[in-house]
Scaffold this active site. Structure first.
Site, PDB file in Angstrom:
ATOM      1  N   SER A 215       0.868  -1.180   0.000  1.00 51.94           N
ATOM      2  CA  SER A 215       0.000   0.000   0.000  1.00 51.94           C
ATOM      3  C   SER A 215       0.901   1.225   0.000  1.00 51.94           C
ATOM      4  O   SER A 215       2.055   1.150   0.443  1.00 51.94           O
ATOM      5  CB  SER A 215      -0.861  -0.007   1.266  1.00 51.94           C
ATOM      6  OG  SER A 215      -1.354   1.292   1.524  1.00 51.94           O
TER       7      SER A 215
ATOM      8  N   TYR B 234      -2.587  -0.434  10.442  1.00 60.50           N
ATOM      9  CA  TYR B 234      -2.637  -0.970   9.078  1.00 60.50           C
ATOM     10  C   TYR B 234      -1.340  -0.635   8.346  1.00 60.50           C
ATOM     11  O   TYR B 234      -0.731  -1.472   7.682  1.00 60.50           O
ATOM     12  CB  TYR B 234      -3.852  -0.377   8.367  1.00 60.50           C
ATOM     13  CG  TYR B 234      -3.954  -0.652   6.880  1.00 60.50           C
ATOM     14  CD1 TYR B 234      -4.546  -1.819   6.408  1.00 60.50           C
ATOM     15  CD2 TYR B 234      -3.478   0.275   5.945  1.00 60.50           C
ATOM     16  CE1 TYR B 234      -4.654  -2.052   5.042  1.00 60.50           C
ATOM     17  CE2 TYR B 234      -3.594   0.049   4.589  1.00 60.50           C
ATOM     18  CZ  TYR B 234      -4.181  -1.112   4.141  1.00 60.50           C
ATOM     19  OH  TYR B 234      -4.289  -1.346   2.790  1.00 60.50           O
TER      20      TYR B 234
HETATM   21  P1  NAD Z   1     -11.529  -5.944  -0.587  1.00 63.59           P
HETATM   22  O1  NAD Z   1     -12.131  -5.985   0.768  1.00 63.59           O
HETATM   23  O2  NAD Z   1     -12.372  -5.524  -1.744  1.00 63.59           O
HETATM   24  O3  NAD Z   1     -10.872  -7.346  -0.940  1.00 63.59           O
HETATM   25  C1  NAD Z   1     -10.150  -8.055   0.037  1.00 63.59           C
HETATM   26  C2  NAD Z   1     -10.452  -9.540  -0.110  1.00 63.59           C
HETATM   27  O4  NAD Z   1      -9.643 -10.227   0.890  1.00 63.59           O
HETATM   28  C3  NAD Z   1     -11.911  -9.886   0.157  1.00 63.59           C
HETATM   29  O5  NAD Z   1     -12.421 -10.727  -0.853  1.00 63.59           O
HETATM   30  C4  NAD Z   1     -11.870 -10.594   1.503  1.00 63.59           C
HETATM   31  O6  NAD Z   1     -12.880 -11.587   1.648  1.00 63.59           O
HETATM   32  C5  NAD Z   1     -10.480 -11.214   1.475  1.00 63.59           C
HETATM   33  N1  NAD Z   1      -9.983 -11.541   2.820  1.00 63.59           N
HETATM   34  C6  NAD Z   1     -10.098 -10.804   3.953  1.00 63.59           C
HETATM   35  N2  NAD Z   1      -9.548 -11.461   4.984  1.00 63.59           N
HETATM   36  C7  NAD Z   1      -9.083 -12.640   4.497  1.00 63.59           C
HETATM   37  C8  NAD Z   1      -8.408 -13.741   5.071  1.00 63.59           C
HETATM   38  N3  NAD Z   1      -8.144 -13.799   6.395  1.00 63.59           N
HETATM   39  N4  NAD Z   1      -8.052 -14.774   4.259  1.00 63.59           N
HETATM   40  C9  NAD Z   1      -8.356 -14.752   2.932  1.00 63.59           C
HETATM   41  N5  NAD Z   1      -9.003 -13.744   2.339  1.00 63.59           N
HETATM   42  C10 NAD Z   1      -9.359 -12.689   3.121  1.00 63.59           C
HETATM   43  O7  NAD Z   1     -10.268  -4.968  -0.447  1.00 63.59           O
HETATM   44  P2  NAD Z   1      -9.176  -4.444  -1.501  1.00 63.59           P
HETATM   45  O8  NAD Z   1      -9.164  -2.983  -1.378  1.00 63.59           O
HETATM   46  O9  NAD Z   1      -9.326  -5.108  -2.810  1.00 63.59           O
HETATM   47  O10 NAD Z   1      -7.862  -4.988  -0.774  1.00 63.59           O
HETATM   48  C11 NAD Z   1      -6.954  -5.879  -1.377  1.00 63.59           C
HETATM   49  C12 NAD Z   1      -5.556  -5.518  -0.912  1.00 63.59           C
HETATM   50  O11 NAD Z   1      -5.237  -4.212  -1.380  1.00 63.59           O
HETATM   51  C13 NAD Z   1      -5.391  -5.472   0.594  1.00 63.59           C
HETATM   52  O12 NAD Z   1      -4.150  -6.058   0.943  1.00 63.59           O
HETATM   53  C14 NAD Z   1      -5.363  -3.999   0.899  1.00 63.59           C
HETATM   54  O13 NAD Z   1      -4.650  -3.706   2.079  1.00 63.59           O
HETATM   55  C15 NAD Z   1      -4.685  -3.464  -0.329  1.00 63.59           C
HETATM   56  N6  NAD Z   1      -4.877  -2.039  -0.595  1.00 63.59           N
HETATM   57  C16 NAD Z   1      -6.118  -1.513  -0.815  1.00 63.59           C
HETATM   58  C17 NAD Z   1      -6.243  -0.155  -1.074  1.00 63.59           C
HETATM   59  C18 NAD Z   1      -7.585   0.478  -1.313  1.00 63.59           C
HETATM   60  O14 NAD Z   1      -7.655   1.734  -1.343  1.00 63.59           O
HETATM   61  N7  NAD Z   1      -8.650  -0.276  -1.520  1.00 63.59           N
HETATM   62  C19 NAD Z   1      -5.101   0.661  -1.101  1.00 63.59           C
HETATM   63  C20 NAD Z   1      -3.859   0.098  -0.876  1.00 63.59           C
HETATM   64  C21 NAD Z   1      -3.759  -1.257  -0.622  1.00 63.59           C
END
Ligand code: NAD
Length: 260
Positions: A151, A164
């Site tokens: 991130s 986080y």
């Molecule tokens: P999201 O919630 O849409 O997707 C996350 C997925 O991870 C979901 O399908 C959820 O069911 C799954 N998950 C959660 N806990 C789990 C576990 N214990 N085991 C297996 N699966 C699990 O969120 P996203 O935004 O797509 O996040 C994906 C990654 O991107 C994360 O690592 C997040 O930190 C990172 N990220 C997101 C953003 C943002 O702005 N959305 C920015 C930077 C980084």
């Protein structure tokens, strides 16, 4: 402008957290590029409001091969099971450690329990996901690669989510140290650091993210949040042979937020 036309037709790719958001976009992109995709998530149903079917079904309907493996990445034994399951398809070639959770909390209010919860999924999941996949690649004598989801918080101060951010700083360290130790084995380890992406990682976040605007007298990036699809190309590049000399690297896909 043109675009790349990747071919992962010989590869098996595990995407953790592939049911929703960034992971779903990455899984679909690998599926479209011909890979056999295993979505390792705690839930098959997508959190995306516009998703009408689970990721593996969407890939199959597009003519690809995909499975769902119910997996909690905070448990290293469950990650090992999904890596083991990939052997049915020749073994994991690409491991995408993407599953993540986020909670919004002021620094003074974070409890040890909340700290542990986010670390269990984000940091422990990425550490043991990298380890399990790399071990299997080394054991099979077929080196592949790992792409972790970091991130922009890995490298900047954060309001309301220091716990986080700490997990993402850990992912930066895991990515670099694993890349160093695994280079002699031919296994590459990289990361993608997204800026704000319109997903449902936290209720209401996709809407909040969509309101991000750099408009003003002096516009500063990011000028908008990304859609998950805009992240996928970076993962495919880092996993491809085109990146054969790239390891220990983090690709920032943040709309320019890092330079603001
Ligand atoms: P999201 O919630 O849409 O997707 C996350 C997925 O991870 C979901 O399908 C959820 O069911 C799954 N998950 C959660 N806990 C789990 C576990 N214990 N085991 C297996 N699966 C699990 O969120 P996203 O935004 O797509 O996040 C994906 C990654 O991107 C994360 O690592 C997040 O930190 C990172 N990220 C997101 C953003 C943002 O702005 N959305 C920015 C930077 C980084």
């Amino acid at each position: 402008m043109g675009s790349l036309n990747p071919d992962f037709g010989d590869d098996t790719v595990i995407v953790t957290g592939g049911s929703s958001g960034i992971g779903r976009a990455v899984a679909l992109a690998f599926g479209e590029a011909g890979a056999t995709v295993i979505n390792a998530d705690v839930r098959a149903d997508s959190k995306n409001p516009d998703a009408d079917r689970p990721t593996h079904e969407a890939i199959r309907e597009g003519g690809g091969d995909a499975e769902f493996a119910e997996t909690d990445v905070s448990d290293p034994a469950e990650i090992e099971s999904v890596v083991e399951a990939a052997r049915e398809y020749g073994g994991v070639d690409v491991m995408v450690n993407n599953a993540g959770v986020y909670t919004k909390r002021r620094f003074l209010d974070v409890t040890p329990e909340e700290f542990e919860e986010v670390h269990a999924v984000n940091a422990r999941g990425a550490f043991f996901g990298t380890q399990a996949a790399a071990r299997d690649m080394v054991d099979r004598g077929e080196p592949g690669c790992v792409v972790n989801t970091s991130s922009d918080t890995e490298g900047r101060a954060s309001w309301d989510h220091s716990h986080y951010a700490a997990t993402k700083g850990a992912i930066r360290a895991i990515t670099r140290s694993a890349a160093l130790e695994l280079a002699p084995e031919g296994v590459r380890v990289n990361a993608v650091a997204p800026g704000p992406v319109a997903t449902e990682i936290r209720e209401g976040w996709s809407e909040e993210a969509s309101e991000i605007s750099g408009e003003g007298e002096t516009p500063t990036p990011p000028l908008r949040a990304a859609s998950p699809d805009e992240l996928a190309g970076a993962y495919l590049y880092l996993a491809s042979d085109d990146a054969s000399y790239v390891t220990g690297e983090t690709a920032w896909v943040d709309g320019g937020g890092r330079i603001a």
